[in-house]
Design an enzyme around this catalytic site. Sequence first.
Site, mmCIF file in Angstrom:
data_model
loop_
_atom_site.group_PDB
_atom_site.id
_atom_site.type_symbol
_atom_site.label_atom_id
_atom_site.label_comp_id
_atom_site.label_asym_id
_atom_site.label_seq_id
_atom_site.Cartn_x
_atom_site.Cartn_y
_atom_site.Cartn_z
ATOM 1 N N LYS A 52 -66.947 -31.604 -109.430
ATOM 2 C CA LYS A 52 -65.741 -31.989 -108.691
ATOM 3 C C LYS A 52 -64.778 -30.801 -108.600
ATOM 4 O O LYS A 52 -64.198 -30.529 -107.548
ATOM 5 C CB LYS A 52 -65.073 -33.195 -109.360
ATOM 6 C CG LYS A 52 -65.891 -34.467 -109.142
ATOM 7 C CD LYS A 52 -65.466 -35.640 -109.999
ATOM 8 C CE LYS A 52 -66.480 -36.772 -109.828
ATOM 9 N NZ LYS A 52 -66.244 -37.938 -110.685
ATOM 10 N N GLN A 96 -62.374 -39.512 -115.319
ATOM 11 C CA GLN A 96 -63.832 -39.598 -115.298
ATOM 12 C C GLN A 96 -64.295 -40.780 -116.160
ATOM 13 O O GLN A 96 -63.936 -40.885 -117.328
ATOM 14 C CB GLN A 96 -64.438 -38.275 -115.820
ATOM 15 C CG GLN A 96 -65.947 -38.205 -115.762
ATOM 16 C CD GLN A 96 -66.500 -38.274 -114.328
ATOM 17 O OE1 GLN A 96 -65.954 -37.673 -113.410
ATOM 18 N NE2 GLN A 96 -67.555 -39.035 -114.144
ATOM 19 N N ASP A 119 -60.177 -42.223 -106.511
ATOM 20 C CA ASP A 119 -61.487 -42.859 -106.753
ATOM 21 C C ASP A 119 -61.591 -44.189 -106.001
ATOM 22 O O ASP A 119 -62.676 -44.722 -105.814
ATOM 23 C CB ASP A 119 -61.676 -43.115 -108.263
ATOM 24 C CG ASP A 119 -62.716 -42.175 -108.865
ATOM 25 O OD1 ASP A 119 -63.533 -41.620 -108.097
ATOM 26 O OD2 ASP A 119 -62.705 -42.005 -110.102
#
Length: 280
Positions: A52, A96, A119
């Site tokens: 990422k 995460q 997200d």
Amino acid sequence: MAQLIDGKLISTQIKDELRDEVTALKEQGIIPCLAVIQVGNDPASSVYVNNKKKACAYIGIESLSYELEESVSQEELLELIEKLNKDDKVNGILVQLPLPKHIDENAVIHAISPAKDVDGFHPETVGNMCIGTEGFLPCTPAGVIQLLKRSGIEIAGKECVVVGRSNIVGKPMAMLLLRENGTVTITHSRTQDLKEVTKRADILVVALGKPKFITKDYVKEGAVVIDVGIHRNENNKLCGDVDFDDVVDKVSAITPVPGGVGPMTIAMLMDNCVKSVLHS
Ligand code: NDP
């Protein structure tokens, strides 16, 4: 001969388009900024986080890295999220997953400001997606839609079957296919006679988390098959939820693993990061 849907190529096209957008934003003095929080040092999570950050660097998005000890308390993590929610420089926040067992993932997802929810997991974001309001889209399902569209595969009016109903893949996948005017069926572990349902699909999206589960008996001749699954087989090679070699001669188009849906998830995260400039 089946069309191979090339997620690596399509994700690079998307990242290049985003890089141009970010260059234009920078000319106006705007630099998108993503805060990435990792708790503990699970090797798989570290690989995802690094990929990422690499994608951010490629596109020109600034990334801030927060590496917290495995033992960090939920309260400390929530305090950091609150601080980042209030920080005007930060446009997107990503925690995460998975998190250590002593931390409630739902509490963390709820704590991220919907304006910075790149997200796409916050209930407000999910609600907006369901009613079709403009906003962040969950990355993996949004990536699947882009794969289909950019491969010239029509969704409207098609019989779409999704295998799996998780909150991060199956359910939002079904919703996005519906938004594209597909006729959508969701299946799960309690579905009776799964094969009969999947064989109806013009577009079959598989996200059930079992290596090579979907064989040619589950697939209609000429169907489009999108394989979301990722596994390592006994030889440490990556494979999906679909038995690619068994299915490939029967379908009209299929995603490989690796190089199909996987790279699209990060590309769509980057898309959300660029969008986050407009929201925050
Ligand atoms: P989950 O384990 O959260 O969900 C699996 C779903 O599949 C559940 O809804 C389950 O049903 C259903 N299922 C399990 N067994 C069967 C069966 N025999 N028949 C029908 N349905 C079944 O997985 P995720 O959605 O998180 O992930 C799915 C796969 O996608 C995994 O391989 C994962 O690694 C991969 N993945 C890939 C990503 C990418 O970027 N490419 C991103 C996210 C995930 P029930 O609800 O009834 O239990």
